[in-house]
Write a protein that holds these residues in place. Structure first.
Motif, PDB file in Angstrom:
ATOM      1  N   SER A 159       0.831  -1.215   0.000  1.00  0.00           N
ATOM      2  CA  SER A 159       0.000   0.000   0.000  1.00  0.00           C
ATOM      3  C   SER A 159       0.865   1.264   0.000  1.00  0.00           C
ATOM      4  CB  SER A 159      -0.949   0.015   1.199  1.00  0.00           C
ATOM      5  OG  SER A 159      -1.744  -1.128   1.202  1.00  0.00           O
ATOM      6  N   LEU A 160       1.924   1.191  -0.741  1.00  0.00           N
ATOM      7  CA  LEU A 160       2.917   2.267  -0.777  1.00  0.00           C
ATOM      8  C   LEU A 160       2.349   3.541  -1.413  1.00  0.00           C
ATOM      9  CD1 LEU A 160       6.027   2.550  -0.250  1.00  0.00           C
ATOM     10  CD2 LEU A 160       6.363   1.871  -2.625  1.00  0.00           C
ATOM     11  N   TYR A 161       2.785   4.667  -0.890  1.00  0.00           N
ATOM     12  CA  TYR A 161       2.520   5.946  -1.565  1.00  0.00           C
ATOM     13  C   TYR A 161       3.772   6.339  -2.356  1.00  0.00           C
ATOM     14  CZ  TYR A 161      -1.785   6.432   1.210  1.00  0.00           C
ATOM     15  OH  TYR A 161      -3.029   6.258   1.765  1.00  0.00           O
ATOM     16  N   GLY A 169      19.857  -6.639  -2.129  1.00  0.00           N
ATOM     17  CA  GLY A 169      19.738  -8.099  -2.115  1.00  0.00           C
ATOM     18  C   GLY A 169      18.412  -8.585  -2.664  1.00  0.00           C
ATOM     19  N   GLN A 170      17.942  -9.675  -2.064  1.00  0.00           N
ATOM     20  CA  GLN A 170      16.704 -10.297  -2.525  1.00  0.00           C
ATOM     21  C   GLN A 170      15.503  -9.669  -1.822  1.00  0.00           C
ATOM     22  OE1 GLN A 170      16.734 -12.815  -4.925  1.00  0.00           O
ATOM     23  NE2 GLN A 170      18.871 -12.125  -5.013  1.00  0.00           N
ATOM     24  N   VAL A 171      14.398  -9.626  -2.538  1.00  0.00           N
ATOM     25  CA  VAL A 171      13.123  -9.221  -1.932  1.00  0.00           C
ATOM     26  C   VAL A 171      12.233 -10.455  -1.899  1.00  0.00           C
ATOM     27  CG1 VAL A 171      11.051  -7.811  -2.199  1.00  0.00           C
ATOM     28  CG2 VAL A 171      13.294  -6.851  -2.749  1.00  0.00           C
ATOM     29  N   LYS A 172      11.814 -10.839  -0.702  1.00  0.00           N
ATOM     30  CA  LYS A 172      11.036 -12.079  -0.594  1.00  0.00           C
ATOM     31  C   LYS A 172       9.717 -11.956  -1.341  1.00  0.00           C
ATOM     32  CE  LYS A 172      10.254 -15.860   2.528  1.00  0.00           C
ATOM     33  NZ  LYS A 172      10.347 -16.362   3.881  1.00  0.00           N
ATOM     34  N   SER A 173       9.014 -10.868  -1.147  1.00  0.00           N
ATOM     35  CA  SER A 173       7.825 -10.606  -1.966  1.00  0.00           C
ATOM     36  C   SER A 173       7.467  -9.132  -1.856  1.00  0.00           C
ATOM     37  CB  SER A 173       6.630 -11.461  -1.525  1.00  0.00           C
ATOM     38  OG  SER A 173       6.216 -11.104  -0.226  1.00  0.00           O
ATOM     39  N   LEU A 174       6.757  -8.658  -2.856  1.00  0.00           N
ATOM     40  CA  LEU A 174       6.297  -7.268  -2.840  1.00  0.00           C
ATOM     41  C   LEU A 174       4.868  -7.220  -2.335  1.00  0.00           C
ATOM     42  CD1 LEU A 174       7.660  -6.027  -6.302  1.00  0.00           C
ATOM     43  CD2 LEU A 174       8.601  -5.544  -4.027  1.00  0.00           C
ATOM     44  N   GLY A 175       4.526  -6.167  -1.582  1.00  0.00           N
ATOM     45  CA  GLY A 175       3.164  -5.995  -1.097  1.00  0.00           C
ATOM     46  C   GLY A 175       2.263  -5.430  -2.181  1.00  0.00           C
ATOM     47  N   ALA A 176       0.989  -5.275  -1.833  1.00  0.00           N
ATOM     48  CA  ALA A 176      -0.002  -4.758  -2.778  1.00  0.00           C
ATOM     49  C   ALA A 176       0.424  -3.389  -3.298  1.00  0.00           C
ATOM     50  CB  ALA A 176      -1.360  -4.656  -2.095  1.00  0.00           C
ATOM     51  N   ASP A 177       0.389  -3.220  -4.595  1.00  0.00           N
ATOM     52  CA  ASP A 177       0.651  -1.945  -5.273  1.00  0.00           C
ATOM     53  C   ASP A 177       2.110  -1.521  -5.235  1.00  0.00           C
ATOM     54  OD1 ASP A 177      -0.651  -0.195  -6.963  1.00  0.00           O
ATOM     55  OD2 ASP A 177      -0.814   1.363  -5.451  1.00  0.00           O
ATOM     56  N   CYS A 178       3.013  -2.417  -4.832  1.00  0.00           N
ATOM     57  CA  CYS A 178       4.446  -2.104  -4.890  1.00  0.00           C
ATOM     58  C   CYS A 178       5.031  -2.821  -6.101  1.00  0.00           C
ATOM     59  CB  CYS A 178       5.140  -2.550  -3.618  1.00  0.00           C
ATOM     60  SG  CYS A 178       6.901  -2.115  -3.584  1.00  0.00           S
TER      61      CYS A 178
END
Lengths: 229, 442
Positions: A159-161, A169-178
């Motif tokens: 829910s990033l603005y 490094g690694q990103v395990k997962s992105l959140g909604a709307d990122c």
């Protein structure tokens, strides 16, 4: 250099002394011994002074900081530098959850790792984490830059603005709307400056990072996006 | 055969599928979006109207109206704060944001409250200079979003209200739709202009009462233990929520029933989550009494307070003060019949208008449109609010004197009876004409 030994003085005495400082004070470097993980140490300072905490700090260390340079020679508990407005907070160890939460300005540097929700609702602060960050970091983050030299946990930037997130490094997962975004020259410039401020410009280059930001699909409600809410 | 004389069955509407329900089903089917609106619950609920005072008679004697003193002042924040608030009347103005309301409306609330000698409260989005400037006593809300939150304003406040929830939507976050995110609102909240502003339902840097205790300590440290710290909760489990707020170090607990308004929330939330304020006060007071802190930690109740009788009843049930929101807006000019044609043009009617989130309020209160907002004169609207607060206070005093009380805080549950079994059980006072308190343990 004023020294406050929290084995003998109280937190109230420490904070009251720091709040009483005038901008033109000559007592510009304070040393706090035996912090013992107490909460709200050096919270609410509004003066251009350095406060060095020699040990571990509890919750909300340097909360709402203005102007001051707070150095923690140890780990920091929940909400270090929460709602910081300006100045710098430097955690030499690890930071717990919600590091830099809602902070509007200044620079937060964490030499170790930061736990969950690092940079939650950040509103303009710059955060540099030399290790990794936990899940749900930069949740609803509004402005500023979050730089992570290590990895990021689940649901990064949910829910990033308008906060910019840079992860090496690694990103395990992105959140909604990122979403991952193109790294343009102006972003490399911002990143280079922050790496320099954090003192890692010799070992880390901006080109090693990926940039993440808001896809801006949730900015105005639409029923077809209901599952993302 | 001629059937013209045969009695016919009239069209009969279902009580379950009534016209409003049918319209909502059709609207949902057409739009795919739940209904969002402002205000509090609109359903009929057990309320203060279901209670009556037992005036003095042979067994009690009254005070002389207008001659014998009936004091109205209240101290808030006497537990820990170095500078507790001393208000002239126990009726405060509830938190409402600049953003939800126009700058003029916020200024008017401050002006009215200051004339009356009471406090007003900021809301999501921070403190405006107009509001601080015109408010003698200003309570600064500390909300999950922390929009506009900064330590300079914190230090300028007279008290700090940590908002856990509100009666219209306990467990819910805030929402300000893009139409109302003007340049100034966006800037104060560090958001792009015109986007829907979502506020989180939980605070970002603490969870649970143990953390809340540490958060309150931090706020006290930052403000050098000067400011009273309130904790505001929506009424759901008032006994436990109040007990935990007090355990966490609150100076004042604010308890908001489901009649309390909101700037914008789903209708389903407003109508189906939370409990009426009538049902919440006694468990809250019980919690304070069980902890030995009734009157030491003050209780402010809100949600559907409309007149001096409501104030007197809330205080008789054990509250120290009340807060008003919706009623204060009406006093300013909200839903004024003189704008009926404009309300109709918006598909509503004066008295029913609740599309506050759309920002097209003809009365210029729940809007950020400069032309509409300019309709509200903050000085005159503030005067109306002050008049209304004076009337409420006089009404409450009238009742208190009739019950023989020299201070509004001397009103007590023993002065009350209930008209319905439900109200008797909720308020824990006897059904009128009986000594029966349903649900009471003997």
């Amino acid at each position: 250099m004023p020294e406050v030994d929290l084995a003998r003085s109280t937190r109230r005495e420490l904070n009251a002394a720091l709040h009483a400082l005038l901008p033109e004070t000559n007592e510009t470097h304070w040393l706090v011994r035996n912090p013992g993980g107490q909460h709200a140490l050096a919270a609410g300072i509004n003066a251009p002074v350095t406060v060095e905490i020699d040990g571990h700090a509890g919750y909300y260390c340097a909360g709402m900081n203005q102007q001051a340079n707070v150095i923690i020679n140890g780990n920091a508990g929940v909400g270090v530098a929460e709602n910081m407005m300006s100045g710098m907070v430097h955690v030499k160890g690890d930071a717990s959850q919600a590091a830099g939460a809602t902070a509007h300005g200044g620079l937060l540097v964490i030499d170790g790792n930061a736990s969950a929700r690092c940079g939650i609702s950040m509103k303009g602060v710059d955060i540099v984490v030399k290790g990794s960050i936990g899940p749900m970091s930069a949740f609803m983050a509004q402005a500023g830059n979050l730089v992570v030299l290590g990895d990021a946990g689940e649901a990064l930037g949910d829910s990033l603005y308008e906060t910019r997130i840079f992860v090496r490094g690694q990103v395990k997962s992105l959140g909604a709307d990122c979403t991952q975004k193109e790294m343009r020259p102006e972003h490399l410039e911002i990143l280079a400056a922050l790496l320099a401020q954090a003192g890692v410009e010799d070992s880390v280059t901006p080109e090693q990072f990926k940039r993440y930001g808001s896809a801006r699909q949730l900015y105005n409600f639409h029923v077809d996006n209901a599952s993302a809410y | 055969m001629d059937n013209s004389e045969t009695p016919r069955t009239l069209p009969r509407y279902s009580a379950t599928f009534d016209p409003h329900t049918l319209a909502e089903i059709r609207r949902a089917a057409a739009t795919g979006i739940y209904d969002i609106r402002g205000g509090g619950t609109k359903r009929a609920l057990p309320h203060f109207d279901d209670l009556l005072f037992l005036g003095a008679s042979v067994s009690r004697y009254p005070l002389e109206g207008y001659r014998e003193k009936c004091a109205t002042d209240v101290w808030l924040g006497t537990r820990f704060a170095k500078k507790p608030l001393h208000l002239k009347i126990p009726i405060t103005i509830a938190g409402m944001s600049f953003g939800a309301l126009s700058g003029q409306a916020k200024e008017a609330l401050g002006r009215g409250a200051s004339i009356a000698g009471t406090s007003t409260t900021t809301g999501d989005g921070g403190m405006t200079p107009e509001e601080r400037g015109q408010s003698q006593h200003l309570v600064y809300q500390y909300l999950p979003s922390r929009y506009g939150m900064n330590p300079d304003d914190l230090r300028k406040a007279d008290a700090i209200e940590v908002v856990i929830g509100q009666g219209a939507k306990p467990g819910g976050g805030g929402m300000l739709l893009g139409q109302k995110i003007s340049d100034r609102v966006a800037q104060m909240r560090t958001l792009p202009m015109g986007i829907d502003q979502r506020s989180a339902c939980r605070h970002p840097d603490w969870t649970g009462p143990d953390d809340l205790e540490i958060k309150i300590e931090e706020l006290r440290e930052i403000t050098d233990w000067e400011k009273p710290i309130y904790v505001k909760v929506g009424a759901t489990r008032p006994y436990y929520d109040v007990a935990l707020a007090v355990k966490s170090g609150a100076d004042v607990v604010v308890l908001d029933g489901m009649q309390g308004g909101t700037a914008a929330t789903q209708d389903v939330f407003i109508e189906h989550v939370g409990i009426p304020i009538l049902a919440a006060i006694r468990p809250a007071v019980q919690a304070l009494q069980d902890m030995g802190l009734h009157r030491k930690v003050q209780l402010i109740v809100s949600g559907g307070i409309r007149n001096g009788a409501d104030v007197a009843k809330a205080l008789a049930l054990g509250a120290d003060a009340v807060a008003i929101g919706t009623a204060a807006l009406v006093a300013l000019g909200d839903n004024d019949p003189r704008y009926q044609a404009e309300y109709e043009a918006l598909g509503s009617s004066a008295g029913a208008y609740d599309d506050w989130h759309e920002g097209r309020d003809p009365a210029g209160i729940t809007t950020q449109d400069p032309l509409l907002a300019a309709r509200l004169d903050p000085v005159m609207a503030g005067r109306r609010l002050a008049n209304y607060l004076a009337v409420m206070t006089l009404e409450a005093q009238t009742i208190a004197r009739a019950c023989g009380k020299s201070h509004l805080h001397n009103l007590e549950p023993e002065d009350l009876v209930a008209l319905t079994i439900e109200a008797a059980a909720m308020a824990r006072v006897p059904l009128a004409g009986t000594d029966w308190i349903p649900g009471a343990k003997f």
